[in-house]
Motif scaffolding. Structure first.
Motif, PDB file in Angstrom:
ATOM      1  N   PHE A 199       0.827  -1.204   0.000  1.00  9.93           N
ATOM      2  CA  PHE A 199       0.000   0.000   0.000  1.00  9.93           C
ATOM      3  C   PHE A 199       0.863   1.257   0.000  1.00  9.93           C
ATOM      4  N   ILE A 200       1.930   1.237   0.774  1.00  8.05           N
ATOM      5  CA  ILE A 200       2.847   2.378   0.796  1.00  8.05           C
ATOM      6  C   ILE A 200       3.486   2.576  -0.577  1.00  8.05           C
ATOM      7  N   LEU A 201       3.923   1.476  -1.186  1.00  7.66           N
ATOM      8  CA  LEU A 201       4.521   1.560  -2.516  1.00  7.66           C
ATOM      9  C   LEU A 201       3.499   2.038  -3.551  1.00  7.66           C
ATOM     10  N   TRP A 202       2.263   1.577  -3.423  1.00  9.12           N
ATOM     11  CA  TRP A 202       1.229   1.983  -4.375  1.00  9.12           C
ATOM     12  C   TRP A 202       0.885   3.462  -4.206  1.00  9.12           C
ATOM     13  N   THR A 203       0.937   3.959  -2.992  1.00 11.90           N
ATOM     14  CA  THR A 203       0.710   5.386  -2.750  1.00 11.90           C
ATOM     15  C   THR A 203       1.754   6.207  -3.487  1.00 11.90           C
ATOM     16  N   PHE A 204       3.015   5.767  -3.407  1.00  9.68           N
ATOM     17  CA  PHE A 204       4.073   6.445  -4.158  1.00  9.68           C
ATOM     18  C   PHE A 204       3.808   6.352  -5.660  1.00  9.68           C
ATOM     19  N   THR A 205       3.351   5.183  -6.128  1.00 10.10           N
ATOM     20  CA  THR A 205       3.038   5.010  -7.547  1.00 10.10           C
ATOM     21  C   THR A 205       1.979   6.004  -8.004  1.00 10.10           C
ATOM     22  N   LEU A 206       0.964   6.187  -7.190  1.00 13.66           N
ATOM     23  CA  LEU A 206      -0.125   7.112  -7.524  1.00 13.66           C
ATOM     24  C   LEU A 206       0.392   8.546  -7.606  1.00 13.66           C
ATOM     25  N   ILE A 207       1.210   8.932  -6.632  1.00  9.04           N
ATOM     26  CA  ILE A 207       1.746  10.297  -6.608  1.00  9.04           C
ATOM     27  C   ILE A 207       2.700  10.523  -7.778  1.00  9.04           C
ATOM     28  N   ALA A 208       3.601   9.543  -8.013  1.00  9.44           N
ATOM     29  CA  ALA A 208       4.556   9.662  -9.120  1.00  9.44           C
ATOM     30  C   ALA A 208       3.835   9.740 -10.458  1.00  9.44           C
ATOM     31  N   GLY A 209       2.758   8.974 -10.598  1.00 11.23           N
ATOM     32  CA  GLY A 209       1.989   9.021 -11.838  1.00 11.23           C
ATOM     33  C   GLY A 209       1.363  10.387 -12.075  1.00 11.23           C
ATOM     34  N   ALA A 210       0.890  11.010 -11.001  1.00  5.51           N
ATOM     35  CA  ALA A 210       0.299  12.345 -11.132  1.00  5.51           C
ATOM     36  C   ALA A 210       1.349  13.373 -11.548  1.00  5.51           C
ATOM     37  N   ILE A 211       2.557  13.265 -10.986  1.00  5.56           N
ATOM     38  CA  ILE A 211       3.634  14.191 -11.348  1.00  5.56           C
ATOM     39  C   ILE A 211       4.020  14.003 -12.812  1.00  5.56           C
ATOM     40  N   TRP A 212       4.129  12.739 -13.235  1.00  8.16           N
ATOM     41  CA  TRP A 212       4.461  12.451 -14.641  1.00  8.16           C
ATOM     42  C   TRP A 212       3.361  12.966 -15.563  1.00  8.16           C
ATOM     43  N   ALA A 213       2.098  12.795 -15.163  1.00  7.73           N
ATOM     44  CA  ALA A 213       0.976  13.277 -15.977  1.00  7.73           C
ATOM     45  C   ALA A 213       1.047  14.789 -16.149  1.00  7.73           C
ATOM     46  N   LYS A 214       1.444  15.486 -15.107  1.00  8.23           N
ATOM     47  CA  LYS A 214       1.580  16.939 -15.191  1.00  8.23           C
ATOM     48  C   LYS A 214       2.634  17.320 -16.226  1.00  8.23           C
ATOM     49  N   GLN A 215       3.754  16.596 -16.230  1.00  3.57           N
ATOM     50  CA  GLN A 215       4.817  16.879 -17.189  1.00  3.57           C
ATOM     51  C   GLN A 215       4.427  16.500 -18.619  1.00  3.57           C
ATOM     52  N   ALA A 216       3.736  15.373 -18.758  1.00  2.00           N
ATOM     53  CA  ALA A 216       3.428  14.864 -20.094  1.00  2.00           C
ATOM     54  C   ALA A 216       2.183  15.498 -20.709  1.00  2.00           C
ATOM     55  N   TRP A 217       1.146  15.725 -19.893  1.00  2.00           N
ATOM     56  CA  TRP A 217      -0.143  16.153 -20.421  1.00  2.00           C
ATOM     57  C   TRP A 217      -0.599  17.512 -19.900  1.00  2.00           C
ATOM     58  N   GLY A 218       0.175  18.089 -18.985  1.00  2.00           N
ATOM     59  CA  GLY A 218      -0.151  19.424 -18.503  1.00  2.00           C
ATOM     60  C   GLY A 218      -1.123  19.477 -17.349  1.00  2.00           C
ATOM     61  N   ALA A 219      -1.530  18.321 -16.808  1.00  2.00           N
ATOM     62  CA  ALA A 219      -2.470  18.292 -15.680  1.00  2.00           C
ATOM     63  C   ALA A 219      -2.183  17.074 -14.820  1.00  2.00           C
ATOM     64  N   TYR A 220      -2.372  17.215 -13.513  1.00  2.00           N
ATOM     65  CA  TYR A 220      -2.127  16.098 -12.603  1.00  2.00           C
ATOM     66  C   TYR A 220      -3.163  14.991 -12.770  1.00  2.00           C
ATOM     67  N   TRP A 221      -4.364  15.354 -13.210  1.00  2.00           N
ATOM     68  CA  TRP A 221      -5.455  14.370 -13.274  1.00  2.00           C
ATOM     69  C   TRP A 221      -6.279  14.627 -14.519  1.00  2.00           C
ATOM     70  N   GLN A 222      -6.522  13.552 -15.313  1.00  2.00           N
ATOM     71  CA  GLN A 222      -7.269  13.690 -16.561  1.00  2.00           C
ATOM     72  C   GLN A 222      -8.463  12.738 -16.629  1.00  2.00           C
ATOM     73  N   TRP A 223      -8.765  12.036 -15.553  1.00  2.00           N
ATOM     74  CA  TRP A 223      -9.820  11.022 -15.546  1.00  2.00           C
ATOM     75  C   TRP A 223      -9.586   9.952 -16.609  1.00  2.00           C
ATOM     76  N   ASP A 224      -8.320   9.689 -16.894  1.00  2.00           N
ATOM     77  CA  ASP A 224      -7.953   8.582 -17.770  1.00  2.00           C
ATOM     78  C   ASP A 224      -8.293   7.268 -17.070  1.00  2.00           C
ATOM     79  N   PRO A 225      -8.773   6.231 -17.787  1.00  2.00           N
ATOM     80  CA  PRO A 225      -9.143   4.965 -17.123  1.00  2.00           C
ATOM     81  C   PRO A 225      -8.037   4.386 -16.252  1.00  2.00           C
TER      82      PRO A 225
END
Length: 340
Positions: free
Chosen positions: A252-278
């Motif tokens: 769960f701790i590792l998955w929490t980091f995964t979720l946060i890291a994914g949001a940071i990457w999404a911001k860099q790649a798509w310009g937003a932390y959250w896009q409601w992508d599936p």
């Protein structure tokens, strides 16, 4: 045709190592099953036993003290109501042989993933085939690290079997030729975000296997069968539940980091932390279900069987996230990099 940027010789060697790992994993699965059969034949009549069985990461000294436990170590104290179990040299030998085979198979699988990475000159998880093999390698490696110290030979068949199924699916359905990475994935976050996700899934997988065994063991304790099988030779349901909780907490701790890291990457790649992508949605669903499990597990008076069911529901969401979300057109989104 030689895909741009791919070394086909290294890719072919990676495939050969993958086939070899599957052969050895198959042998390990059979020997693990043979080991469980030996355990089933060793159960004695129920009697009180003056000893502690340490399930997770402890060493018993000559004086009977224990040292060096992992978090939430499960300690089984035998009672007059449960059968005594002392593993015979034959059973122990079979378990050790199976474990050695697992080490070899895992080394071959990890080697296959590394060779694939060298073949494509990038982290080897750019499509569903690479995702599947890398995730299976993470599960095999995590189990191999934990198994010897904790004497988890009894768990081997429940880990090796799904690893084999995943590898078979990867080769039969998901196989993709070595090639360049999609532009959207060309970021150092690929190694960080996806690498930690694999490790989290490995811990979730082992915890889920122990969780299923826990539910079966608990049922057998509540309604003892007329004839005992290998289930009665396993650690107590209480010890199994504590161990599954420890592993789920790490995951769960590792998955929490995964979720946060994914949001940071999404911001860099798509310009937003959250896009409601599936993929984003299902990653958060997994986090939410396991958060509910953690909360329920810590709530006094909650049935542990019910909380374990929540954890297994969370693992079902993990499977959906790594399969249907990537492969079914209904879930098409910005994360669809299956390569199929």
């Amino acid at each position: 045709m030689n895909p741009a940027g791919a070394d086909l010789t290294l890719a072919g060697n990676a495939n050969m190592a993958l086939y070899a790992s599957m052969i050895v994993y198959t042998l390990a699965m059979l020997v693990f099953a043979w080991h469980l059969a030996a355990r089933a034949g060793q159960l004695q009549a129920p009697r009180a036993v003056d000893r502690d069985e340490v399930l997770v990461g402890s060493t018993v000294t000559a004086a009977g003290a224990t040292t060096g436990s992992l978090p939430s170590a499960g300690v089984r104290r035998s009672t007059p109501a449960e059968p005594a179990f002392e593993e015979s040299p034959v059973s122990a030998q079979r378990g050790n042989i199976a474990l050695m085979l697992t080490y070899l198979a895992t080394a071959l699988l990890v080697g296959s993933v590394i060779l694939r990475g060298f073949a494509v000159a990038r982290p080897p998880w750019g499509n569903m085939f690479e995702f599947a093999t890398a995730a299976a390698a993470a599960v095999g490696l995590t189990y191999s690290v934990l198994a010897k110290r904790n004497r988890w030979q009894w768990l081997g068949v429940f880990i090796v079997t799904p690893v084999l199924l995943v590898l078979g699916l990867a080769l039969a359905v998901l196989y993709t030729e070595a090639g360049e990475l999609m532009p959207a994935l060309k970021s150092y976050w690929l190694a960080i975000h996806v690498g930690v996700a694999f490790l989290a899934v490995a811990f979730f997988t082992i915890a889920a296997a122990i969780g299923v065994v826990y539910l079966v063991r608990l049922r057998r304790e509540e309604k003892p069968p007329a004839r005992r099988g290998f289930i009665e030779s396993l650690p107590s349901s209480a010890a199994l539940e504590r161990t599954a909780y420890s592993l789920n907490m790490v995951a769960f701790i590792l998955w929490t980091f995964t979720l946060i890291a994914g949001a940071i990457w999404a911001k860099q790649a798509w310009g937003a932390y959250w896009q409601w992508d599936p993929k984003e949605v299902w990653t958060f669903v997994i986090w939410t279900v396991y958060a509910a499990y953690m909360h329920g597990r810590a709530t006094a008076g909650l049935d542990l069987r019910r909380s374990m069911s929540i954890a297994l529901a969370g693992y079902a969401c993990v499977i959906i996230n790594f399969t249907l979300v990537n492969l079914v057109s209904t879930f098409v989104g910005m994360h669809n990099y299956s390569g199929m």
